[in-house]
Design an enzyme around this catalytic site. Sequence first.
Site, PDB file in Angstrom:
ATOM      1  N   ASP A 202      -4.701  -4.366   6.041  1.00 28.41           N
ATOM      2  CA  ASP A 202      -5.025  -5.187   4.879  1.00 28.41           C
ATOM      3  C   ASP A 202      -3.883  -6.171   4.612  1.00 28.41           C
ATOM      4  O   ASP A 202      -2.718  -5.799   4.592  1.00 28.41           O
ATOM      5  CB  ASP A 202      -5.249  -4.295   3.656  1.00 28.41           C
ATOM      6  CG  ASP A 202      -5.840  -5.068   2.491  1.00 28.41           C
ATOM      7  OD1 ASP A 202      -6.311  -6.197   2.715  1.00 28.41           O
ATOM      8  OD2 ASP A 202      -5.834  -4.543   1.369  1.00 28.41           O
TER       9      ASP A 202
ATOM     10  N   SER B  64       0.864  -1.176   0.000  1.00 28.76           N
ATOM     11  CA  SER B  64       0.000   0.000   0.000  1.00 28.76           C
ATOM     12  C   SER B  64       0.904   1.231   0.000  1.00 28.76           C
ATOM     13  O   SER B  64       1.791   1.330  -0.840  1.00 28.76           O
ATOM     14  CB  SER B  64      -0.939  -0.038   1.205  1.00 28.76           C
ATOM     15  OG  SER B  64      -1.766   1.099   1.220  1.00 28.76           O
TER      16      SER B  64
ATOM     17  N   HIS C  88      -2.877  -0.931  -3.349  1.00 31.08           N
ATOM     18  CA  HIS C  88      -3.990   0.017  -3.283  1.00 31.08           C
ATOM     19  C   HIS C  88      -3.742   1.129  -4.298  1.00 31.08           C
ATOM     20  O   HIS C  88      -2.824   1.941  -4.132  1.00 31.08           O
ATOM     21  CB  HIS C  88      -4.113   0.602  -1.877  1.00 31.08           C
ATOM     22  CG  HIS C  88      -4.501  -0.410  -0.856  1.00 31.08           C
ATOM     23  ND1 HIS C  88      -4.661  -0.123   0.478  1.00 31.08           N
ATOM     24  CD2 HIS C  88      -4.781  -1.736  -0.967  1.00 31.08           C
ATOM     25  CE1 HIS C  88      -5.011  -1.199   1.142  1.00 31.08           C
ATOM     26  NE2 HIS C  88      -5.084  -2.202   0.285  1.00 31.08           N
TER      27      HIS C  88
END
Length: 995
Positions: free
Chosen positions: A145, A26, A53
């Site tokens: 995540d 991310s 992401h």
Amino acid sequence: MAPAVASVAPQSGQAPGPIIVGLGASAGGLNALEQFFANTPPGLGLAYVVVQHLDPEHVSALVPLLQRISRLPVVEATDGMTAQADVVHVIPPNRELAIAGGVLALTLPSAPRGQRMAVDGFLGSLARDQGGEAVGVILSGTGSDGAHGLLAIHQAGGLCLVQAPPSARFDGMPLAALAAVPASLVAPADRLPAALAGALELRGPGGPTRPSGLPRAAPSSPPPAAAGALDRVLATLRTATGRDFSRYKRSSVARRVERRMAANAIGDLEVYARHLREHPAEVKTLFQDLLINVTGFFRDPQAFQALQDQALEKLVMGKAAGEVVRVWVAGCASGEEAYSIAILLREVLDRTQRELKVQVYATDLDGDAIAAARAGVYPGSIQADVSPERLRRFFVAEGAGYRVKKEIREQVVFAVHDLLKDPPFTRLDLLSCRNVFIYLESALQSRLLDLFHYALRPGGVLFLSPAEGLGDRADLFTPLDRKWRLFRARRGMASAGAVLTSGLAWVRHPGSETMRKTQPGDFAEMTRRLLLASYAPASVLTDREGTILFVHGDTGPYLRPAPGQPTLSVAEMAREGLQLEVRAALRRAGNTGKAVRRPGIPVRWHGATQTVDLTVRPVATPAGAPPLLLVTFQEARAAAPTKAAGAKGGRRAAGQDRSQELARALAATRESLQATIEEQQTSQEELQASNEELQSTNEEVQASNEELETAKEELQSVNEELTTVNAELQAKVEQLTGMQDDLKNLFEAISVATVFLDERLRVKRFSREACRLYRLAAGDVGRPLVDLKSNLVDHDLLAEAQLVLDTLVPVEREVRTTAGAWYLARLVPYRTVDGVIRGVVLTFTDISGRVAAEAAARVERELAERVMASVREPLLVLDAGLRVVTASPSFHRAFGTTPPAVAGRHVYELAERRWDLPALRELLERVLPHQESFEGFEVKAAFADGAPHTMRLDARRISGGAGAIELILLGFSLEPRAAGAAAAIKPAAGFSPGA
């Protein structure tokens, strides 16, 4: 807890696919991915899938950015693409990625932006698809995540790698992953490829097979040397954690230890035992790995259906309204099984329309797993195990996953609990312990079955996994379903005795030895003890709650062991008639701090009734020490009857004494009951008020927390996307910086003065050479060119620049500076890559050398012309093609021609082609190219005056630098001849026409 999931095997006849490595990142992930792939060698045979992401509204530049540094091909994943070995597959923006059968599947995100867990979703599908062959890598990023997805890979038996948090730009995702799966390979991003290659067993040209740190078949009993080292490992683990794994199956423990040895690149068990003593962090990691937290919702669905049909419905129907259904889930791991049973009970209660309370106790050794279970948040991958109807009814969507609804969470109590050390829950209706026995030795299994029978009510249900059985304890249970291991507890006390003699740690209560043997001392001490033993009344020392701490004298007539589970409460152990009095006296003495005496209490013992005087006195204790109470029991002395009293009077007095005794007992009972009622009412009111306040506060805090959590996740997701875009833009800035450096060096290398102007003819950029034509400085960027002083003479290029901007037609001009230098000025439109006009580009090429050469050539030409004008003989200057370059004035006079008539014409075309003679052609085309010159060749012909002449030709070849004939100088000497003489050419002496 359960065994590892088997890996997916290829179908017969098919070559096994590559091991698939899922990488999640991310914020800050671009830098980590660049470090990872810059150090990933080709030829490992692994397929890489990158999930990051990305901003769903912008085109991603991740593919070209990774391709710059990677030695592997980098492609953007498409729906239906098969994962290829030695290829990097990158997720596109605004898509969710999954894998099935080695084929990538792209879908539109279902969760709102800010609540998407793309990494969890892919790693979860990778674990289901590849099983023990899956490899998960978590890199830099914020949030959590990837943690659940990596846990799924760990539970499936795959390999887990995490970037070392200190080396990550954002350590949120690595820390969350390590909290979920402590048993991971941890290293900086640039070292993870080497760690990955080291953990894989390569199969030669075909690539890797499976992680070497995964469980492999182990012998049932290690060799003696290894067994000793394994014992030392377990001793270190027991000392550090307080948990004893020595009675677990040796093969299971050996496999997990071997896994950690592979993760630490240690090949000798003795070395690992020493490493474990020197590294406390490794102890915790090994402990987490030995717990084997593998579970799922409704695992073995047919088993749960059998539980619902054959046990739960009968259990619910056998309860009266308002009663409690007590369930214990031992070894619950992350809580899926406990929630599954709670959901089944809720469904059964709704179907039967019964109103019962449900209390599910869920316990496990792993405190981290218990914390995760309490939160009740699970990844979106549970859709494969939970039906859509149950998802809608018992779960709420949260991010990319689901949270168990509050009504189910409130029915389940989670706690850290050790089956071997801690007391069990009792009076249970259902006890579920699945996939725990498979890791324990048979003797310990038997002890735990005794414990479970003791904990269950008569008729309670025991729920095991299909791989487990009752062994030698089949007499304690009646089978309900042999296939799905459902058993009903039989009535009997055999298990209670077995539990008390089992050697389990919890039955050895530290306060059970109340009588302590006194060591002999001097005579005074001995005398004091004898007097106390002979004359002091029976007494017990208790704390304020009435728990016995010390016993003096014979308390048998007053106290006896309470039925049921052993207890040390003096009120519970008091004999019939004493319980209420002891409880009331303890309460009053504890509250008032004064001694309380209850005389004449009737107590039944051995079928007779005796009268006892009860005294409770507070004991002085040091400051800060808990208060203590001394409870004294003394047999009351009956008063002797008087001689004057008659028989009737004696009976009357006895009756009065009995009445008074009953009255006192009744008053004491009423007083005790009234005090108990008041205290209970007060406590109940206070508890009810506190409960309402806490419940209201809890609901408000929960609502606020959920709102804040949602907002936090949305902001976090947007921040991650912005960070990713920023990283891509930073990479582009670096590229542009490199291009600027290239442009600067290009300007300096070609030495061409260049000025870039925008649409308003303002200076945008200029080269160093441009300062010779305009007085430019670094601060002049952005200024109009008209404001700058020019070094050009009589040339204003601004008007022409505006003309180029208006017409888009390039312009070239030769300009001169005040220093006398000449430049070729070229003005062209400035076009972007998209073809948009954004200004004008001025380039100035130095042509001073060419102008000087042309001037010198003109001077030479004028000089030659003057020389030719002063020569009396006719002269022609021919080029290499025998065309006339120039002719002397004497030639024009002699032959009656003019310069325009002969310039550029072929020599054979002159004089109406009268010179087109074979001999002359032979001379010019064959002789002259091989000789520097020739002289004295005669040609007889009639010319312009009509008179015959003999013409003598002299020729000289003027060669260029490369040896080619550039010019031919042809001279004529004329002699008058008789009229009408035929034209002829007389060769000179020694001339051979064929020469």
